[in-house]
Design a protein around this motif. Structure first.
Motif, PDB file in Angstrom:
ATOM      1  N   ASN A 121      47.421  39.927  35.349  1.00 36.86           N
ATOM      2  CA  ASN A 121      46.625  40.625  34.339  1.00 36.86           C
ATOM      3  C   ASN A 121      46.204  39.631  33.265  1.00 36.86           C
ATOM      4  N   LEU A 122      45.091  38.934  33.499  1.00 36.83           N
ATOM      5  CA  LEU A 122      44.632  37.923  32.558  1.00 36.83           C
ATOM      6  C   LEU A 122      44.177  38.534  31.243  1.00 36.83           C
ATOM      7  N   SER A 123      43.668  39.755  31.267  1.00 40.40           N
ATOM      8  CA  SER A 123      43.228  40.412  30.032  1.00 40.40           C
ATOM      9  C   SER A 123      44.411  40.654  29.108  1.00 40.40           C
ATOM     10  N   ALA A 124      45.550  41.055  29.701  1.00 37.10           N
ATOM     11  CA  ALA A 124      46.750  41.282  28.891  1.00 37.10           C
ATOM     12  C   ALA A 124      47.262  39.969  28.310  1.00 37.10           C
ATOM     13  N   VAL A 125      47.196  38.896  29.101  1.00 37.99           N
ATOM     14  CA  VAL A 125      47.632  37.592  28.599  1.00 37.99           C
ATOM     15  C   VAL A 125      46.737  37.130  27.457  1.00 37.99           C
ATOM     16  N   SER A 126      45.427  37.304  27.631  1.00 41.29           N
ATOM     17  CA  SER A 126      44.486  36.912  26.578  1.00 41.29           C
ATOM     18  C   SER A 126      44.722  37.709  25.302  1.00 41.29           C
ATOM     19  N   ARG A 127      44.995  38.994  25.472  1.00 38.39           N
ATOM     20  CA  ARG A 127      45.277  39.840  24.315  1.00 38.39           C
ATOM     21  C   ARG A 127      46.553  39.385  23.610  1.00 38.39           C
ATOM     22  N   ARG A 128      47.568  39.028  24.386  1.00 36.61           N
ATOM     23  CA  ARG A 128      48.832  38.577  23.805  1.00 36.61           C
ATOM     24  C   ARG A 128      48.649  37.278  23.033  1.00 36.61           C
ATOM     25  N   ILE A 129      47.843  36.366  23.569  1.00 38.77           N
ATOM     26  CA  ILE A 129      47.571  35.108  22.871  1.00 38.77           C
ATOM     27  C   ILE A 129      46.853  35.377  21.550  1.00 38.77           C
ATOM     28  N   PHE A 130      45.908  36.317  21.557  1.00 34.76           N
ATOM     29  CA  PHE A 130      45.188  36.663  20.328  1.00 34.76           C
ATOM     30  C   PHE A 130      46.143  37.220  19.279  1.00 34.76           C
ATOM     31  N   VAL A 131      47.072  38.072  19.692  1.00 39.71           N
ATOM     32  CA  VAL A 131      48.047  38.640  18.749  1.00 39.71           C
ATOM     33  C   VAL A 131      48.927  37.531  18.167  1.00 39.71           C
ATOM     34  N   MET A 132      49.334  36.586  19.007  1.00 36.89           N
ATOM     35  CA  MET A 132      50.155  35.477  18.516  1.00 36.89           C
ATOM     36  C   MET A 132      49.382  34.618  17.522  1.00 36.89           C
ATOM     37  N   GLU A 198      42.020  28.773  26.392  1.00 36.13           N
ATOM     38  CA  GLU A 198      40.967  28.146  27.191  1.00 36.13           C
ATOM     39  C   GLU A 198      41.320  28.186  28.676  1.00 36.13           C
ATOM     40  N   HIS A 199      42.579  27.963  28.991  1.00 34.39           N
ATOM     41  CA  HIS A 199      43.012  28.011  30.389  1.00 34.39           C
ATOM     42  C   HIS A 199      42.845  29.417  30.959  1.00 34.39           C
ATOM     43  N   VAL A 200      43.206  30.430  30.169  1.00 36.38           N
ATOM     44  CA  VAL A 200      43.058  31.812  30.637  1.00 36.38           C
ATOM     45  C   VAL A 200      41.587  32.139  30.870  1.00 36.38           C
ATOM     46  N   ARG A 201      40.711  31.694  29.954  1.00 32.75           N
ATOM     47  CA  ARG A 201      39.277  31.936  30.152  1.00 32.75           C
ATOM     48  C   ARG A 201      38.767  31.234  31.407  1.00 32.75           C
ATOM     49  N   HIS A 202      39.271  30.011  31.656  1.00 34.84           N
ATOM     50  CA  HIS A 202      38.872  29.292  32.861  1.00 34.84           C
ATOM     51  C   HIS A 202      39.347  30.027  34.112  1.00 34.84           C
ATOM     52  N   GLU A 203      40.601  30.514  34.077  1.00 38.76           N
ATOM     53  CA  GLU A 203      41.114  31.267  35.219  1.00 38.76           C
ATOM     54  C   GLU A 203      40.323  32.547  35.440  1.00 38.76           C
ATOM     55  N   TYR A 204      39.954  33.191  34.343  1.00 43.61           N
ATOM     56  CA  TYR A 204      39.179  34.433  34.444  1.00 43.61           C
ATOM     57  C   TYR A 204      37.808  34.155  35.060  1.00 43.61           C
ATOM     58  N   SER A 205      37.160  33.085  34.608  1.00 43.00           N
ATOM     59  CA  SER A 205      35.850  32.717  35.169  1.00 43.00           C
ATOM     60  C   SER A 205      35.979  32.348  36.639  1.00 43.00           C
ATOM     61  N   SER A 206      37.040  31.604  36.967  1.00 43.66           N
ATOM     62  CA  SER A 206      37.266  31.220  38.363  1.00 43.66           C
ATOM     63  C   SER A 206      37.491  32.449  39.233  1.00 43.66           C
ATOM     64  N   ARG A 207      38.235  33.424  38.707  1.00 46.08           N
ATOM     65  CA  ARG A 207      38.469  34.651  39.472  1.00 46.08           C
ATOM     66  C   ARG A 207      37.164  35.408  39.693  1.00 46.08           C
ATOM     67  N   LEU A 208      36.325  35.470  38.669  1.00 44.21           N
ATOM     68  CA  LEU A 208      35.041  36.142  38.827  1.00 44.21           C
ATOM     69  C   LEU A 208      34.172  35.433  39.867  1.00 44.21           C
ATOM     70  N   GLU A 209      34.176  34.103  39.845  1.00 44.03           N
ATOM     71  CA  GLU A 209      33.400  33.350  40.826  1.00 44.03           C
ATOM     72  C   GLU A 209      33.873  33.641  42.247  1.00 44.03           C
ATOM     73  N   LYS A 210      35.185  33.715  42.429  1.00 44.73           N
ATOM     74  CA  LYS A 210      35.723  34.013  43.758  1.00 44.73           C
ATOM     75  C   LYS A 210      35.322  35.413  44.205  1.00 44.73           C
ATOM     76  N   ILE A 211      35.379  36.364  43.276  1.00 42.17           N
ATOM     77  CA  ILE A 211      34.994  37.742  43.614  1.00 42.17           C
ATOM     78  C   ILE A 211      33.525  37.794  44.012  1.00 42.17           C
ATOM     79  N   ILE A 212      32.676  37.080  43.263  1.00 43.11           N
ATOM     80  CA  ILE A 212      31.243  37.061  43.585  1.00 43.11           C
ATOM     81  C   ILE A 212      31.003  36.432  44.956  1.00 43.11           C
ATOM     82  N   ILE A 213      31.725  35.344  45.260  1.00 41.21           N
ATOM     83  CA  ILE A 213      31.585  34.686  46.566  1.00 41.21           C
ATOM     84  C   ILE A 213      31.997  35.624  47.688  1.00 41.21           C
ATOM     85  N   VAL A 214      33.108  36.367  47.478  1.00 41.67           N
ATOM     86  CA  VAL A 214      33.562  37.324  48.490  1.00 41.67           C
ATOM     87  C   VAL A 214      32.529  38.419  48.697  1.00 41.67           C
ATOM     88  N   ILE A 215      31.946  38.911  47.607  1.00 44.75           N
ATOM     89  CA  ILE A 215      30.936  39.976  47.718  1.00 44.75           C
ATOM     90  C   ILE A 215      29.718  39.464  48.480  1.00 44.75           C
TER      91      ILE A 215
END
Length: 230
Positions: A121-132, A198-215
């Motif tokens: 759950n990258l969104s939850a991790v990103s949210r946790r980093i923002f709270v910190m 930044e790493h979480v955003r990169h992972e999120y972008s990478s995940r989106l790219e993989k999903i688009i490639i699969v589609i």
């Protein structure tokens, strides 16, 4: 004038703010009053030994052991006590804040170590980093918002010796260096959280790219199947 009003007040003097066992919503123990010392642990406290100065000697703070020696003359002694008290208040505030920052940094480090082991759950991790990051910025604002660490309080501007006593007490507890070190630790932690973000955003972008490639792959497969049927 201020000291005269304080000494003439009928209110009972309060001790240091404390934690009490069985505290209610207001943070006080049942059947306890603010400043009561029974079964109480102060949030923070700093102490200096105070003695009478030798006859003819000015009030001073010993640079080696921090012993305070005050003149016996009532008016001068009152202003000098005020300078020492304000210095102690500044040191006590920093001591309590230092403990909070240390605990917060340790808590953040444990949580980030746990998150770094892997989370889908990258969104939850990103949210946790923002709270910190928000919590650390709040602590940094509280650390640097008080002007007492830079300039003597306004109450001492007309009392040169009291102002010097304040500065010596602040120097005795090394508040400026400790504040600088805390700022450095906060900066390091914020930089670390920024890198993780930044790493979480990169992972999120990478995940989106993989999903688009699969589609796209499935669309190509469907297109090839429909073309073969014709």
């Amino acid at each position: 004038r201020l000291l005269g009003l304080a000494s003439g007040s009928p209110m009972r003097r309060r001790g240091p703010t404390s934690f009490h066992a069985g505290a209610g919503p207001a943070g006080l123990a049942n059947n306890a009053t603010p400043g009561s010392s029974a079964d109480a642990t102060p949030l923070a406290e700093e102490r200096l030994d105070v003695f009478d100065a030798d006859p003819g000697a000015p009030s001073a703070v010993d640079p080696h052991d921090g012993v305070v020696r005050l003149v016996a003359e009532p008016v001068a002694r009152a202003s000098h006590q005020l300078g020492v008290s304000l210095g102690l208040a500044e040191a006590t505030r920093l001591d309590a804040l230092e403990a909070r920052i240390e605990a917060k940094l340790e808590e953040n480090w444990r949580e980030m170590t746990r998150e770094a082991k892997g989370s889908l759950n990258l969104s939850a991790v990103s949210r946790r980093i923002f709270v910190m990051e928000t919590g650390l910025h709040d602590l940094r604002y509280e650390l640097n918002s008080e002007a007492g660490l830079v300039d003597a309080p306004d109450l001492l501007w007309e009392h040169a010796l009291a102002e010097r006593l304040y500065e010596k007490v602040v120097a005795h507890f090394d508040t400026r260096r400790r504040t600088a070190l805390l700022n450095e630790r906060l900066s390091y932690s914020l930089d670390y959280l920024k890198t993780l973000s930044e790493h979480v955003r990169h992972e999120y972008s990478s995940r989106l790219e993989k999903i688009i490639i699969v589609i796209i792959f499935f669309e190509l497969c469907l297109g090839m199947v429909s073309h073969a049927d014709r």
